[in-house]
Scaffold this motif. Structure first.
Motif, PDB file in Angstrom:
ATOM      1  N   MET A   1     -18.095  24.616 -27.334  1.00  0.00           N
ATOM      2  CA  MET A   1     -18.988  25.091 -26.293  1.00  0.00           C
ATOM      3  C   MET A   1     -18.169  25.683 -25.144  1.00  0.00           C
ATOM      4  SD  MET A   1     -21.674  22.785 -24.318  1.00  0.00           S
ATOM      5  CE  MET A   1     -23.007  23.347 -23.458  1.00  0.00           C
ATOM      6  N   VAL A   2     -18.564  26.851 -24.688  1.00  0.00           N
ATOM      7  CA  VAL A   2     -17.836  27.524 -23.612  1.00  0.00           C
ATOM      8  C   VAL A   2     -18.178  26.865 -22.274  1.00  0.00           C
ATOM      9  CG1 VAL A   2     -17.487  29.692 -22.400  1.00  0.00           C
ATOM     10  CG2 VAL A   2     -17.742  29.696 -24.872  1.00  0.00           C
ATOM     11  N   TYR A   3     -17.124  26.451 -21.571  1.00  0.00           N
ATOM     12  CA  TYR A   3     -17.247  25.797 -20.277  1.00  0.00           C
ATOM     13  C   TYR A   3     -17.251  26.826 -19.147  1.00  0.00           C
ATOM     14  CZ  TYR A   3     -15.827  22.821 -16.347  1.00  0.00           C
ATOM     15  OH  TYR A   3     -15.742  22.191 -15.139  1.00  0.00           O
ATOM     16  N   GLY A   4     -16.490  27.888 -19.329  1.00  0.00           N
ATOM     17  CA  GLY A   4     -16.384  28.926 -18.302  1.00  0.00           C
ATOM     18  C   GLY A   4     -15.450  30.027 -18.769  1.00  0.00           C
ATOM     19  N   VAL A   5     -15.102  30.901 -17.832  1.00  0.00           N
ATOM     20  CA  VAL A   5     -14.213  32.019 -18.125  1.00  0.00           C
ATOM     21  C   VAL A   5     -13.056  31.993 -17.141  1.00  0.00           C
ATOM     22  CG1 VAL A   5     -14.016  34.538 -18.196  1.00  0.00           C
ATOM     23  CG2 VAL A   5     -16.092  33.425 -19.030  1.00  0.00           C
ATOM     24  N   LEU A   6     -11.846  32.125 -17.671  1.00  0.00           N
ATOM     25  CA  LEU A   6     -10.652  32.228 -16.846  1.00  0.00           C
ATOM     26  C   LEU A   6     -10.256  33.691 -16.786  1.00  0.00           C
ATOM     27  CD1 LEU A   6      -8.258  30.876 -15.336  1.00  0.00           C
ATOM     28  CD2 LEU A   6      -7.073  30.830 -17.547  1.00  0.00           C
ATOM     29  N   GLU A   7     -10.182  34.241 -15.578  1.00  0.00           N
ATOM     30  CA  GLU A   7      -9.757  35.618 -15.381  1.00  0.00           C
ATOM     31  C   GLU A   7      -8.323  35.620 -14.880  1.00  0.00           C
ATOM     32  OE1 GLU A   7     -12.601  37.383 -12.738  1.00  0.00           O
ATOM     33  OE2 GLU A   7     -14.164  37.382 -14.266  1.00  0.00           O
ATOM     34  N   VAL A   8      -7.473  36.394 -15.528  1.00  0.00           N
ATOM     35  CA  VAL A   8      -6.049  36.424 -15.202  1.00  0.00           C
ATOM     36  C   VAL A   8      -5.625  37.859 -14.948  1.00  0.00           C
ATOM     37  CG1 VAL A   8      -3.728  35.891 -16.034  1.00  0.00           C
ATOM     38  CG2 VAL A   8      -5.645  34.428 -16.688  1.00  0.00           C
ATOM     39  N   SER A   9      -4.920  38.076 -13.843  1.00  0.00           N
ATOM     40  CA  SER A   9      -4.337  39.374 -13.520  1.00  0.00           C
ATOM     41  C   SER A   9      -2.819  39.238 -13.526  1.00  0.00           C
ATOM     42  CB  SER A   9      -4.774  39.847 -12.130  1.00  0.00           C
ATOM     43  OG  SER A   9      -6.168  40.009 -12.088  1.00  0.00           O
ATOM     44  N   ILE A  10      -2.152  40.101 -14.254  1.00  0.00           N
ATOM     45  CA  ILE A  10      -0.689  40.132 -14.272  1.00  0.00           C
ATOM     46  C   ILE A  10      -0.268  41.349 -13.463  1.00  0.00           C
ATOM     47  CG2 ILE A  10       1.390  40.286 -15.698  1.00  0.00           C
ATOM     48  CD1 ILE A  10      -0.150  37.696 -16.131  1.00  0.00           C
ATOM     49  N   ARG A  11       0.490  41.115 -12.400  1.00  0.00           N
ATOM     50  CA  ARG A  11       0.858  42.195 -11.482  1.00  0.00           C
ATOM     51  C   ARG A  11       2.338  42.561 -11.517  1.00  0.00           C
ATOM     52  NH1 ARG A  11      -3.551  43.965 -11.941  1.00  0.00           N
ATOM     53  NH2 ARG A  11      -5.249  43.241 -10.701  1.00  0.00           N
ATOM     54  N   GLU A  12       3.225  41.565 -11.412  1.00  0.00           N
ATOM     55  CA  GLU A  12       4.643  41.890 -11.383  1.00  0.00           C
ATOM     56  C   GLU A  12       5.514  40.661 -11.601  1.00  0.00           C
ATOM     57  OE1 GLU A  12       6.408  42.818  -7.399  1.00  0.00           O
ATOM     58  OE2 GLU A  12       4.328  42.605  -6.730  1.00  0.00           O
ATOM     59  N   ALA A  13       6.769  40.934 -11.886  1.00  0.00           N
ATOM     60  CA  ALA A  13       7.799  39.902 -11.952  1.00  0.00           C
ATOM     61  C   ALA A  13       8.940  40.385 -11.065  1.00  0.00           C
ATOM     62  CB  ALA A  13       8.283  39.695 -13.387  1.00  0.00           C
ATOM     63  N   PRO A  34      -6.424  29.004 -28.844  1.00  0.00           N
ATOM     64  CA  PRO A  34      -6.200  29.956 -29.928  1.00  0.00           C
ATOM     65  C   PRO A  34      -6.253  31.431 -29.478  1.00  0.00           C
ATOM     66  CG  PRO A  34      -8.447  29.187 -30.000  1.00  0.00           C
ATOM     67  CD  PRO A  34      -7.758  28.403 -28.895  1.00  0.00           C
ATOM     68  N   GLN A  35      -6.582  31.676 -28.204  1.00  0.00           N
ATOM     69  CA  GLN A  35      -6.737  33.041 -27.705  1.00  0.00           C
ATOM     70  C   GLN A  35      -5.409  33.583 -27.181  1.00  0.00           C
ATOM     71  OE1 GLN A  35     -10.588  33.093 -25.197  1.00  0.00           O
ATOM     72  NE2 GLN A  35      -9.870  30.969 -25.256  1.00  0.00           N
ATOM     73  N   THR A  36      -5.088  34.801 -27.578  1.00  0.00           N
ATOM     74  CA  THR A  36      -3.837  35.431 -27.158  1.00  0.00           C
ATOM     75  C   THR A  36      -4.105  36.847 -26.674  1.00  0.00           C
ATOM     76  OG1 THR A  36      -2.619  34.160 -28.807  1.00  0.00           O
ATOM     77  CG2 THR A  36      -1.509  36.061 -27.898  1.00  0.00           C
ATOM     78  N   ASN A  37      -3.415  37.230 -25.597  1.00  0.00           N
ATOM     79  CA  ASN A  37      -3.442  38.598 -25.073  1.00  0.00           C
ATOM     80  C   ASN A  37      -2.032  38.982 -24.674  1.00  0.00           C
ATOM     81  OD1 ASN A  37      -6.270  39.583 -24.896  1.00  0.00           O
ATOM     82  ND2 ASN A  37      -6.551  37.733 -23.689  1.00  0.00           N
ATOM     83  N   ARG A  38      -1.793  40.269 -24.504  1.00  0.00           N
ATOM     84  CA  ARG A  38      -0.484  40.706 -24.013  1.00  0.00           C
ATOM     85  C   ARG A  38      -0.631  41.930 -23.136  1.00  0.00           C
ATOM     86  NH1 ARG A  38       3.616  43.352 -28.290  1.00  0.00           N
ATOM     87  NH2 ARG A  38       4.112  44.742 -26.606  1.00  0.00           N
ATOM     88  N   THR A  39       0.280  42.034 -22.172  1.00  0.00           N
ATOM     89  CA  THR A  39       0.292  43.191 -21.292  1.00  0.00           C
ATOM     90  C   THR A  39       0.860  44.390 -22.041  1.00  0.00           C
ATOM     91  OG1 THR A  39       2.530  42.801 -20.462  1.00  0.00           O
ATOM     92  CG2 THR A  39       0.714  41.741 -19.255  1.00  0.00           C
TER      93      THR A  39
END
Length: 113
Positions: A1-13, A34-39
């Motif tokens: 069951m989905v509890y919520g949504v996490l929003e992530v912004s990648i800006r710099e290193a 199990p979820q994967t994303n990449r910049t």
């Protein structure tokens, strides 16, 4: 069951340790359960790459609330891991907080100043 949504912004290193010949082409891989994303690869980003990438992850009730991020250098052949950071967002998610900040990257023994 989905509890919520996490929003992530990648800006710099900042201050990634230079290695090899030429400028680095860094990118970030993010994983939540199990979820994967990449910049996108920051071509010739060198030590101070910048991105404008945003992602959303479904947060499940039974999920360990840790977002793992690894920074890699895109290379011919095998990409090299430069460092990683794990962010526990459990308390933030429970309160619906927004966090805007920097996180120290674990460089192991070799890759960051």
């Amino acid at each position: 069951m989905v509890y919520g949504v996490l929003e992530v912004s990648i800006r710099e290193a900042r201050k990634l340790k230079e290695h090899g010949i030429g400028k680095m082409d860094p990118y970030v891989v993010l994983q939540l359960g199990p979820q994967t994303n990449r910049t996108k690869v920051c071509k010739n980003g060198g030590r101070d790459p910048k991105w404008k990438d945003e992602f959303q992850f479904d947060v499940l009730d039974s999920m360990n609330p840790v977002l793992s991020m690894k920074i890699y250098n895109s290379e011919v052949g095998k990409d090299e891991e430069l460092g990683k950071v794990d962010i526990n967002f459990g308390d933030m998610a429970a309160r619906g907080r927004v966090i805007d900040g920097w996180y120290a990257v674990d460089r192991g023994e070799k890759n960051f100043d």
